[in-house]
Design an enzyme around this catalytic site. Structure first.
Site, PDB file in Angstrom:
ATOM      1  N   ARG A  16       0.926  -0.913   0.109  1.00  0.00           N
ATOM      2  CA  ARG A  16       0.020  -0.055   0.173  1.00  0.00           C
ATOM      3  C   ARG A  16       0.708   1.435  -0.116  1.00  0.00           C
ATOM      4  NH1 ARG A  16      -3.981   0.074   4.569  1.00  0.00           N
ATOM      5  NH2 ARG A  16      -2.193  -1.284   5.603  1.00  0.00           N
ATOM      6  N   GLY A 449     -22.802   5.542  12.254  1.00  0.00           N
ATOM      7  CA  GLY A 449     -22.159   4.285  12.897  1.00  0.00           C
ATOM      8  C   GLY A 449     -20.897   4.658  13.438  1.00  0.00           C
ATOM      9  N   SER A 450     -19.807   5.056  12.568  1.00  0.00           N
ATOM     10  CA  SER A 450     -18.439   5.024  12.991  1.00  0.00           C
ATOM     11  C   SER A 450     -17.819   6.467  13.195  1.00  0.00           C
ATOM     12  CB  SER A 450     -17.429   4.207  11.790  1.00  0.00           C
ATOM     13  OG  SER A 450     -17.636   5.000  10.515  1.00  0.00           O
ATOM     14  N   GLU A 501     -17.982   2.489  16.856  1.00  0.00           N
ATOM     15  CA  GLU A 501     -17.211   1.485  16.138  1.00  0.00           C
ATOM     16  C   GLU A 501     -15.657   1.476  16.144  1.00  0.00           C
ATOM     17  OE1 GLU A 501     -18.629   0.865  11.980  1.00  0.00           O
ATOM     18  OE2 GLU A 501     -20.804   1.657  12.567  1.00  0.00           O
ATOM     19  N   GLU A 622     -24.837  -2.053  -5.407  1.00  0.00           N
ATOM     20  CA  GLU A 622     -23.639  -2.501  -6.531  1.00  0.00           C
ATOM     21  C   GLU A 622     -23.762  -4.123  -6.688  1.00  0.00           C
ATOM     22  OE1 GLU A 622     -20.315  -1.660  -3.772  1.00  0.00           O
ATOM     23  OE2 GLU A 622     -19.946  -3.763  -3.544  1.00  0.00           O
ATOM     24  N   HIS A 658     -28.689   1.377   6.193  1.00  0.00           N
ATOM     25  CA  HIS A 658     -28.038   2.539   5.760  1.00  0.00           C
ATOM     26  C   HIS A 658     -27.370   1.936   4.140  1.00  0.00           C
ATOM     27  CE1 HIS A 658     -24.911   5.720   4.801  1.00  0.00           C
ATOM     28  NE2 HIS A 658     -24.057   4.843   4.767  1.00  0.00           N
ATOM     29  N   CYS A 660     -25.109   3.764   0.665  1.00  0.00           N
ATOM     30  CA  CYS A 660     -24.438   4.861   0.131  1.00  0.00           C
ATOM     31  C   CYS A 660     -23.986   4.672  -1.402  1.00  0.00           C
ATOM     32  CB  CYS A 660     -23.082   5.307   1.133  1.00  0.00           C
ATOM     33  SG  CYS A 660     -22.358   3.990   1.537  1.00  0.00           S
ATOM     34  N   GLU A 682     -26.827   8.459   1.378  1.00  0.00           N
ATOM     35  CA  GLU A 682     -25.921   9.155   0.602  1.00  0.00           C
ATOM     36  C   GLU A 682     -26.812  10.178  -0.300  1.00  0.00           C
ATOM     37  OE1 GLU A 682     -24.686   8.981  -2.693  1.00  0.00           O
ATOM     38  OE2 GLU A 682     -23.416  10.992  -2.383  1.00  0.00           O
ATOM     39  N   HIS A 711     -16.803  12.004   2.703  1.00  0.00           N
ATOM     40  CA  HIS A 711     -15.587  11.718   1.942  1.00  0.00           C
ATOM     41  C   HIS A 711     -14.639  12.763   1.802  1.00  0.00           C
ATOM     42  CE1 HIS A 711     -18.466   8.566   1.060  1.00  0.00           C
ATOM     43  NE2 HIS A 711     -17.708   7.854   1.387  1.00  0.00           N
TER      44      HIS A 711
END
Ligand code: GLN
Ligand code: ZN
Length: 774
Positions: A16, A449-450, A501, A622, A658, A660, A682, A711
């Protein structure tokens, strides 16, 4: 000899490196030059790996600092007006600054611009930046990245095949930003830029160019289908001796078959993992001279290729059109699989037995080469023949493994009945009871949530995993962080709290780690968007839940406050979609197994006194098959899986979900059929456009349209959130509306999170005052 053709290689680096470099650059820790060097290092390493693997057609321009669609937008100069000032601003005169501003927004030096909208790349978990088009859209060659990267590889002694998104797919990926035109109307304006790019590449002696046209494998109307021939005729003409490959993937050509085969191009790539059945029809009609690139090695999943199976396709093609016209390739770019299985050495989480069934990008290159050799000849005693026999043995070991099959799990799925998938009462009846139980104000505020996963939080987990921190001290730290978050949420005045979370690495991996049937990689990262990578767990066997997964942390958080704390679970379809999932049984079978495990967790939370439970399904859209014909069946089982997870609770337990990055128009009735009491979605980057589907449909249950984009680090003002909610209130009954951000806040830092949520709570207060005054 058969040719080997790679469509694209992961660009995040095996460790990464790109993520690390980009984030360091954004936070000012490294210079632009250092970032550019990090990019070059990744590209040259990738080219070398492919060269050494014996790949004949090595891609270039598959590298990107953020997203290949944004790269194309810059190439053709489709820069939306709000960035023009920035493009002209001296301090930001560099292409890269403009580029990141378009990707991430920019708030600095008195300039405040939002990022471009992001959406999912077909049915993957990769996100691209949506091109924005106006009626009088101009295009002109702006970025020459594609030329530079070809040249760069050439200097390293590597001949590459530049890859770019074809003009028709590029337009179709974008959005009209004003009324009165169709984006395909812009093709006349766009093609000259592509011709110019081809001209430049030709000057440098490029031999092959790959145009990705994934839309050619999707449902098209007559106009779009008809355009392909016209456009490629022109591109081929400007290419002269340079040859063109058109790549299709993620689906089969089906009704576009004759359009594809009539293109005057030199090679056509087809996806034989997703759509193996198309091969016969293609071979039937393929024109003389057209090369066929067979996408046989799965670019979307991590299972080892079944050589025997692949060879049946290769043999068929070779028999019909001859070895010179058959190329061996991955099904799509390898962008969607992790880099290198060799890094996986943790037998605790990925046993040798399971590792034996897997192949990552680098290993897939080896498979491509093997298949090319085996497609040429299969002589016993050769090295590659030995690998062929070993491949067959490995397939056999997987088919019969006791690690995979558990009778009780299969039996429970077989026993599912209708009443398991329906709530006891209607939404109306439930809502009355929930209002009673929860006593929430109009426009209730919540988050998804997070909360920020700060460096500290991540370092605790890393230390805990390495054994440098005991479980007890790790949990102490997480408890402290949770307590802080609860206190802060109470202070700022949110109505429905979350525990944050902090104990979770990832919303899917966290559950996977506690479920039977899962294995984990140490380094199996794939790009999700920009510098964000995910590490999908490996779902290899029948799924079951040995014990409670979230009850402890949710109850702990709830014990700290009188306000309701939302339990937070990931839904079955999302767990399925964001895992590398087994390919040895239908996906729906696996989804139902997961759904039963989540159902048990929902009931355990309810039993522990949790009144609101959110089951996240951000990936439901998706997962929708790309071709219409297959969608109904998917939606039926996906909705059923969600309901199976959710429907066991009492009426006064409130179920949230939820989602997005979803275009909801085409699936709104199915979203309604999920029957969640509240859905948060979203909507902010699209200025509430996504809400129209809910309004038009008369969506019956409650909705929280996201009021700000998480984001981007940009802090929204109270006023803009009020105005977005007013837009929402104009089309949806305010009594149905919740106020919340677009998505979870784990990728953000605390200062911007706090500032944004304080403003959000203020916005809700204003909205209530206005509503009362009416
Ligand atoms: N509950 C998750 C979070 O807040 C949802 C994330 C998502 O939708 N991707 O992080
Ligand atoms: Zn989300």
């Amino acid at each position: 000899m058969l040719f080997t053709n790679n469509l694209g290689y992961p660009r995040i680096g095996a460790q990464r490196e790109l993520k690390k470099a980009s984030e360091a650059f954004w936070s000012g820790k490294i210079s632009r030059k250092e970032l550019l060097e990090a990019g070059l290092k990744i590209r040259s390493a990738n080219w070398k790996i492919q060269k050494e693997a014996g790949i004949d057609m090595i891609p270039s321009n598959d590298f990107s600092f953020y997203d290949q669609v944004l790269d194309t937008t810059l190439m053709v100069g489709a820069i939306p007006a709000r960035y023009h000032e920035l493009a002209a601003n001296k301090s930001a005169a560099y292409e890269l600054d403009l580029y990141f501003a378009m990707a991430r927004g920019f708030q600095h030096d008195g300039i405040d611009v939002t990022a471009m909208e992001m959406t999912k790349w077909f049915d993957t978990n990769y996100h691209y930046l949506v091109p924005e088009f106006t009626k009088r859209q101009q295009f002109s060659l702006f970025s020459e990245k594609i030329v530079n990267e070809y040249y760069e590889a050439k200097q390293l002694g590597i001949e590459t095949k530049p890859v770019l998104i074809g003009p028709i797919s590029y337009l179709l990926l974008g959005k009209e930003k004003e009324a009165g035109f169709n984006r395909l109307d812009l093709i006349e304006a766009l093609v000259p830029v592509y011709e110019e790019v081809i001209g430049k590449l030709k000057e440098y002696g490029v031999k092959w160019i790959q145009f990705d046209e994934p839309f050619l494998a999707l449902d098209l109307d007559d106009r779009a289908r008809g355009l392909y021939n016209q456009v490629y005729k022109r591109l081929v003409k400007s290419a002269g001796d340079t040859k063109l490959l058109v790549a299709t993937y993620f689906e089969g050509l089906n009704d576009n078959l004759s359009a594809a085969l009539s293109l005057p191009i030199n090679a056509l790539h087809i996806d034989l993992v997703r759509a193996p059945e198309q091969l016969d029809a293609i071979l039937e009609d393929i024109p003389d001279g057209l090369i066929l690139s067979l996408g046989l090695v799965d670019g979307r999943n991590i299972w080892k290729n079944d050589y025997e199976r692949s060879l049946t396709y290769i043999d068929k093609a070779v028999q019909k059109i001859g070895k010179e016209r058959v190329w061996i390739a991955p099904s799509c770019s390898l962008l969607h699989v992790p880099c290198d299985l060799d890094y996986e050495d943790n037998e605790q989480t990925l046993s040798v037995h399971i590792k034996d069934w897997l192949a990552f990008a680098k290993q897939k290159l080896g498979e491509i080469k093997d298949l090319a050799l085996l497609g040429d000849k299969r002589d016993e005693g050769t090295e590659v023949y030995g690998r062929y026999l070993e491949n067959q043995a490995s397939q056999a070991r997987r088919r019969t493994s006791e690690l995979i099959h558990h009778q009780e799990v299969k039996a429970r799925v077989d026993a599912i009945v209708d009443k398991d998938t329906n709530r006891h009462s209607t939404f109306k009846e439930r809502k009355a009871k929930q209002l009673e139980a929860l006593k929430l104000p109009l426009f209730p505020t919540t988050t998804i949530g997070s909360f920020p996963q700060t460096k500290e939080v991540r370092s605790w987990r890393a230390k805990f995993k390495k054994g440098e921190l005991t479980a007890a001290s790790y949990e102490d730290l997480i408890r402290e962080e949770t307590k802080e978050a609860i206190k802060w949420q109470e202070q700022v005045g949110l109505d429905v709290l979350v525990h944050g979370e902090f104990e979770r690495n990832d919303m899917v991996e966290y559950f996977g780690e506690q479920l039977q049937g899962y294995a984990f990689t140490k380094n199996g990262w794939v790009q999700s968007y920009g510098s964000r990578c995910v590490k999908p767990p490996v779902l290899f066997g029948d799924v079951s839940r040995p014990k409670d997964m979230t009850v402890y942390w949710t109850s702990y958080a709830q014990s700290l406050t009188n306000l309701p704390v939302k339990g937070m679970l990931t839904g079955p379809v999302t767990i399925l979609q964001w895992s590398f999932v087994r390919d040895d049984q239908p996906r729906q079978q696996t989804a139902f197994q997961i759904a039963l495990a989540i159902r048990d967790e929902v009931l355990a939370l309810e039993k522990a006194g949790i009144k609101i439970i959110q089951i996240d399904e951000p990936a439901i859209r998706e997962g929708l098959p790309l071709r219409k014909a297959a969608q109904r069946d998917y939606l039926n089982w996906a909705v059923k899986a969600f309901k199976l997870a959710a429907a066991g609770v009492e009426d006064d337990t409130q179920i949230h979900t939820h989602m997005c990055y979803s275009e909801f128009n085409d699936i709104i009735s199915d979203i309604a059929a999920m029957d969640a009491d509240v859905i948060t979605i979203e909507t902010s980057r699209s200025q509430m456009e996504l809400l129209d589907a809910f309004a038009d449909f008369n969506y019956p249950n409650d909705i929280g349209p996201g009021v700000y984009d998480i984001h981007s680090p940009r802090i929204p003002s109270k006023e803009e959130m009020v105005s977005l909610m007013e837009k929402a209130s104009a089309v949806i009954n305010p009594k149905q509306l919740w106020v919340n951000p677009d998505c979870g806040l784990k990728t953000r830092a605390w200062p911007e999170t706090k500032a944004a949520l304080e403003a959000m709570v203020e916005a809700a207060k204003t909205l209530r005052l206005v509503a009362e005054a009416v």
